[in-house]
Design a protein around this motif. Structure first.
Motif, PDB file in Angstrom:
ATOM      1  N   UNK A  18      73.491  44.418  55.557  1.00  9.76           N
ATOM      2  CA  UNK A  18      74.823  44.768  55.097  1.00  9.76           C
ATOM      3  C   UNK A  18      74.966  44.256  53.677  1.00  9.76           C
ATOM      4  N   UNK A  19      75.762  44.951  52.889  1.00  8.44           N
ATOM      5  CA  UNK A  19      75.950  44.617  51.481  1.00  8.44           C
ATOM      6  C   UNK A  19      77.448  44.562  51.199  1.00  8.44           C
ATOM      7  N   UNK A  20      77.871  43.549  50.452  1.00 10.96           N
ATOM      8  CA  UNK A  20      79.261  43.450  50.028  1.00 10.96           C
ATOM      9  C   UNK A  20      79.324  43.537  48.502  1.00 10.96           C
ATOM     10  N   UNK A  21      80.486  43.913  48.005  1.00  9.22           N
ATOM     11  CA  UNK A  21      80.725  43.950  46.563  1.00  9.22           C
ATOM     12  C   UNK A  21      81.255  42.594  46.134  1.00  9.22           C
ATOM     13  N   UNK A  22      80.744  42.093  45.018  1.00  9.04           N
ATOM     14  CA  UNK A  22      81.125  40.774  44.508  1.00  9.04           C
ATOM     15  C   UNK A  22      81.913  40.924  43.211  1.00  9.04           C
ATOM     16  N   UNK A  23      83.144  40.384  43.190  1.00 12.78           N
ATOM     17  CA  UNK A  23      83.967  40.432  41.986  1.00 12.78           C
ATOM     18  C   UNK A  23      83.682  39.263  41.064  1.00 12.78           C
ATOM     19  N   UNK A  73      61.017  44.479  52.670  1.00 10.26           N
ATOM     20  CA  UNK A  73      62.232  45.270  52.819  1.00 10.26           C
ATOM     21  C   UNK A  73      62.912  45.356  51.460  1.00 10.26           C
ATOM     22  N   UNK A  74      63.207  46.567  51.014  1.00 10.92           N
ATOM     23  CA  UNK A  74      63.890  46.764  49.743  1.00 10.92           C
ATOM     24  C   UNK A  74      65.261  47.369  49.993  1.00 10.92           C
ATOM     25  N   UNK A  75      66.293  46.726  49.425  1.00 10.35           N
ATOM     26  CA  UNK A  75      67.675  47.192  49.519  1.00 10.35           C
ATOM     27  C   UNK A  75      68.059  47.694  48.127  1.00 10.35           C
ATOM     28  N   UNK A  76      68.504  48.950  48.036  1.00  9.48           N
ATOM     29  CA  UNK A  76      68.857  49.532  46.746  1.00  9.48           C
ATOM     30  C   UNK A  76      70.322  49.949  46.728  1.00  9.48           C
ATOM     31  N   UNK A  77      71.056  49.416  45.757  1.00  5.03           N
ATOM     32  CA  UNK A  77      72.436  49.836  45.499  1.00  5.03           C
ATOM     33  C   UNK A  77      72.358  50.753  44.288  1.00  5.03           C
ATOM     34  N   UNK A  78      72.623  52.035  44.500  1.00 10.36           N
ATOM     35  CA  UNK A  78      72.414  52.998  43.415  1.00 10.36           C
ATOM     36  C   UNK A  78      73.702  53.482  42.759  1.00 10.36           C
ATOM     37  N   UNK A  79      74.839  53.296  43.413  1.00 14.22           N
ATOM     38  CA  UNK A  79      76.114  53.730  42.849  1.00 14.22           C
ATOM     39  C   UNK A  79      77.022  52.524  42.695  1.00 14.22           C
ATOM     40  N   UNK A  80      77.470  52.278  41.480  1.00 14.07           N
ATOM     41  CA  UNK A  80      78.314  51.116  41.215  1.00 14.07           C
ATOM     42  C   UNK A  80      79.717  51.299  41.781  1.00 14.07           C
ATOM     43  N   UNK A 131      82.976  45.861  40.094  1.00 15.69           N
ATOM     44  CA  UNK A 131      81.987  44.961  40.695  1.00 15.69           C
ATOM     45  C   UNK A 131      81.131  44.294  39.627  1.00 15.69           C
ATOM     46  N   UNK A 132      80.822  43.027  39.866  1.00 14.57           N
ATOM     47  CA  UNK A 132      79.881  42.315  39.009  1.00 14.57           C
ATOM     48  C   UNK A 132      78.510  42.213  39.662  1.00 14.57           C
ATOM     49  N   UNK A 133      78.468  42.438  40.960  1.00 16.21           N
ATOM     50  CA  UNK A 133      77.212  42.364  41.692  1.00 16.21           C
ATOM     51  C   UNK A 133      77.419  42.730  43.146  1.00 16.21           C
ATOM     52  N   UNK A 134      76.341  42.632  43.917  1.00 13.56           N
ATOM     53  CA  UNK A 134      76.359  43.004  45.324  1.00 13.56           C
ATOM     54  C   UNK A 134      75.598  41.954  46.119  1.00 13.56           C
ATOM     55  N   UNK A 135      76.234  41.400  47.157  1.00 10.06           N
ATOM     56  CA  UNK A 135      75.617  40.368  47.987  1.00 10.06           C
ATOM     57  C   UNK A 135      74.889  41.020  49.150  1.00 10.06           C
ATOM     58  N   UNK A 136      73.646  40.605  49.372  1.00 11.53           N
ATOM     59  CA  UNK A 136      72.784  41.181  50.399  1.00 11.53           C
ATOM     60  C   UNK A 136      72.719  40.228  51.597  1.00 11.53           C
ATOM     61  N   UNK A 137      72.983  40.771  52.795  1.00 11.71           N
ATOM     62  CA  UNK A 137      72.912  40.009  54.037  1.00 11.71           C
ATOM     63  C   UNK A 137      71.932  40.701  54.983  1.00 11.71           C
ATOM     64  N   UNK A 140      71.844  38.072  45.471  1.00 11.48           N
ATOM     65  CA  UNK A 140      72.790  38.974  44.817  1.00 11.48           C
ATOM     66  C   UNK A 140      72.085  39.857  43.812  1.00 11.48           C
ATOM     67  N   UNK A 141      72.408  41.138  43.842  1.00  8.38           N
ATOM     68  CA  UNK A 141      71.952  42.089  42.829  1.00  8.38           C
ATOM     69  C   UNK A 141      73.056  42.159  41.791  1.00  8.38           C
ATOM     70  N   UNK A 142      72.738  41.916  40.528  1.00  8.24           N
ATOM     71  CA  UNK A 142      73.724  42.046  39.447  1.00  8.24           C
ATOM     72  C   UNK A 142      73.650  43.472  38.935  1.00  8.24           C
ATOM     73  N   UNK A 143      74.759  44.199  38.991  1.00  6.46           N
ATOM     74  CA  UNK A 143      74.744  45.613  38.638  1.00  6.46           C
ATOM     75  C   UNK A 143      74.083  46.392  39.759  1.00  6.46           C
ATOM     76  N   UNK A 144      73.683  47.603  39.482  1.00  4.21           N
ATOM     77  CA  UNK A 144      72.983  48.381  40.504  1.00  4.21           C
ATOM     78  C   UNK A 144      71.487  48.129  40.375  1.00  4.21           C
ATOM     79  N   UNK A 145      70.765  48.396  41.431  1.00  2.00           N
ATOM     80  CA  UNK A 145      69.321  48.204  41.411  1.00  2.00           C
ATOM     81  C   UNK A 145      68.807  47.818  42.771  1.00  2.00           C
TER      82      UNK A 145
END
Length: 127
Positions: free
Chosen positions: A48-53, A79-86, A90-96, A111-116
Protein backbone atom coordinates in the motif's frame (compact mmCIF):
# COMPACT_ATOMS: atom_id res chain seq x y z
CA UNK A 1 -9.82 29.29 11.73
CA UNK A 2 -6.04 29.23 12.06
CA UNK A 3 -3.93 27.39 9.49
CA UNK A 4 -2.70 25.06 12.24
CA UNK A 5 -6.29 24.18 13.10
CA UNK A 6 -7.13 23.45 9.46
CA UNK A 7 -4.05 21.22 9.21
CA UNK A 8 -5.11 19.30 12.31
CA UNK A 9 -8.67 18.83 11.07
CA UNK A 10 -7.89 17.90 7.48
CA UNK A 11 -4.21 16.88 7.71
CA UNK A 12 -3.30 19.39 5.02
CA UNK A 13 -2.71 23.11 4.80
CA UNK A 14 -0.35 25.60 3.21
CA UNK A 15 0.96 29.08 3.92
CA UNK A 16 -1.46 30.44 1.29
CA UNK A 17 -4.51 28.78 2.79
CA UNK A 18 -6.33 25.49 3.04
CA UNK A 19 -5.85 23.24 0.01
CA UNK A 20 -7.70 20.06 1.01
CA UNK A 21 -6.77 16.57 2.08
CA UNK A 22 -4.38 14.58 -0.08
CA UNK A 23 -5.66 11.56 -1.94
CA UNK A 24 -3.88 8.22 -1.97
CA UNK A 25 -1.82 7.63 -5.12
CA UNK A 26 -2.17 4.89 -7.70
CA UNK A 27 0.81 2.61 -8.15
CA UNK A 28 2.00 -0.47 -10.03
CA UNK A 29 3.94 -3.53 -8.86
CA UNK A 30 6.58 -5.57 -10.67
CA UNK A 31 8.78 -8.46 -9.65
CA UNK A 32 12.01 -8.35 -11.68
CA UNK A 33 14.98 -10.67 -11.20
CA UNK A 34 17.42 -9.31 -8.61
CA UNK A 35 20.39 -7.91 -10.51
CA UNK A 36 23.06 -6.75 -8.08
CA UNK A 37 20.42 -6.68 -5.32
CA UNK A 38 19.53 -8.98 -2.44
CA UNK A 39 16.58 -11.14 -3.47
CA UNK A 40 13.41 -11.42 -1.40
CA UNK A 41 12.11 -14.73 -0.12
CA UNK A 42 9.51 -16.29 -2.41
CA UNK A 43 6.14 -15.13 -1.10
CA UNK A 44 3.07 -13.06 -1.89
CA UNK A 45 3.71 -9.46 -0.88
CA UNK A 46 0.95 -6.97 -0.07
CA UNK A 47 1.66 -3.30 -0.79
CA UNK A 48 0.00 0.00 0.00
CA UNK A 49 1.18 3.53 -0.74
CA UNK A 50 0.21 6.80 0.93
CA UNK A 51 0.76 10.38 -0.20
CA UNK A 52 3.12 12.41 1.98
CA UNK A 53 2.63 16.18 2.39
CA UNK A 54 5.95 16.45 4.22
CA UNK A 55 4.46 18.24 7.22
CA UNK A 56 6.13 16.04 9.84
CA UNK A 57 8.07 12.80 10.24
CA UNK A 58 5.38 11.15 12.40
CA UNK A 59 2.65 10.75 9.78
CA UNK A 60 0.96 14.14 10.14
CA UNK A 61 0.06 15.23 6.61
CA UNK A 62 -0.08 11.69 5.24
CA UNK A 63 -3.08 10.51 3.21
CA UNK A 64 -5.20 7.55 4.19
CA UNK A 65 -4.25 4.16 2.79
CA UNK A 66 -5.33 3.58 -0.78
CA UNK A 67 -6.21 0.26 -2.36
CA UNK A 68 -3.95 -2.59 -1.32
CA UNK A 69 -2.26 -4.52 -4.13
CA UNK A 70 -0.41 -7.82 -4.05
CA UNK A 71 1.98 -9.76 -6.21
CA UNK A 72 3.74 -13.10 -6.00
CA UNK A 73 7.51 -12.77 -5.89
CA UNK A 74 9.54 -15.78 -7.03
CA UNK A 75 12.76 -16.87 -5.40
CA UNK A 76 15.62 -14.70 -6.71
CA UNK A 77 13.41 -11.67 -7.44
CA UNK A 78 12.89 -8.24 -5.86
CA UNK A 79 9.72 -6.15 -5.63
CA UNK A 80 9.45 -2.81 -7.42
CA UNK A 81 6.72 -0.29 -6.55
CA UNK A 82 6.20 2.46 -9.14
CA UNK A 83 4.21 5.66 -8.59
CA UNK A 84 3.77 7.07 -12.07
CA UNK A 85 1.13 9.79 -11.61
CA UNK A 86 1.74 12.59 -9.14
CA UNK A 87 -0.91 13.67 -6.63
CA UNK A 88 -1.29 17.46 -6.50
CA UNK A 89 0.50 18.84 -3.44
CA UNK A 90 2.46 15.67 -2.69
CA UNK A 91 6.11 15.82 -1.71
CA UNK A 92 6.54 12.06 -1.75
CA UNK A 93 4.92 8.66 -1.34
CA UNK A 94 5.33 6.28 1.63
CA UNK A 95 5.64 2.59 0.77
CA UNK A 96 4.22 -0.09 3.10
CA UNK A 97 4.75 -3.82 2.49
CA UNK A 98 3.80 -7.01 4.29
CA UNK A 99 3.37 -10.73 3.77
CA UNK A 100 -0.25 -10.78 4.94
CA UNK A 101 -3.23 -8.73 3.82
CA UNK A 102 -4.50 -5.83 5.91
CA UNK A 103 -3.08 -2.52 7.12
CA UNK A 104 -2.03 -3.97 10.49
CA UNK A 105 0.38 -6.32 8.71
CA UNK A 106 2.17 -3.67 6.65
CA UNK A 107 5.61 -2.32 7.56
CA UNK A 108 7.03 1.03 6.40
CA UNK A 109 9.78 0.47 3.82
CA UNK A 110 10.71 3.97 2.68
CA UNK A 111 9.64 7.06 0.75
CA UNK A 112 9.74 7.89 -2.95
CA UNK A 113 10.30 11.63 -3.47
CA UNK A 114 8.27 12.69 -6.50
CA UNK A 115 7.16 9.97 -8.87
CA UNK A 116 9.33 6.98 -9.68
CA UNK A 117 10.20 3.47 -8.61
CA UNK A 118 11.13 2.06 -5.21
CA UNK A 119 12.79 -1.36 -5.02
CA UNK A 120 12.26 -3.61 -2.02
CA UNK A 121 14.95 -6.22 -1.53
CA UNK A 122 16.39 -8.52 1.12
CA UNK A 123 14.56 -9.64 4.21
CA UNK A 124 13.01 -6.24 5.06
CA UNK A 125 9.47 -6.85 3.80
CA UNK A 126 7.91 -8.86 6.61
CA UNK A 127 4.48 -8.43 8.11
Amino acid sequence: MLMEERMMLMARGTASGYSGALTAPTFALASPVASGQTALAANTYYVNVTTDAGISVNGFGESILGTEASTAVASGDVLTVTVSTAVAGALGYNIYVGTATGAANLKYQGTVKGTGAFTIQGATATG
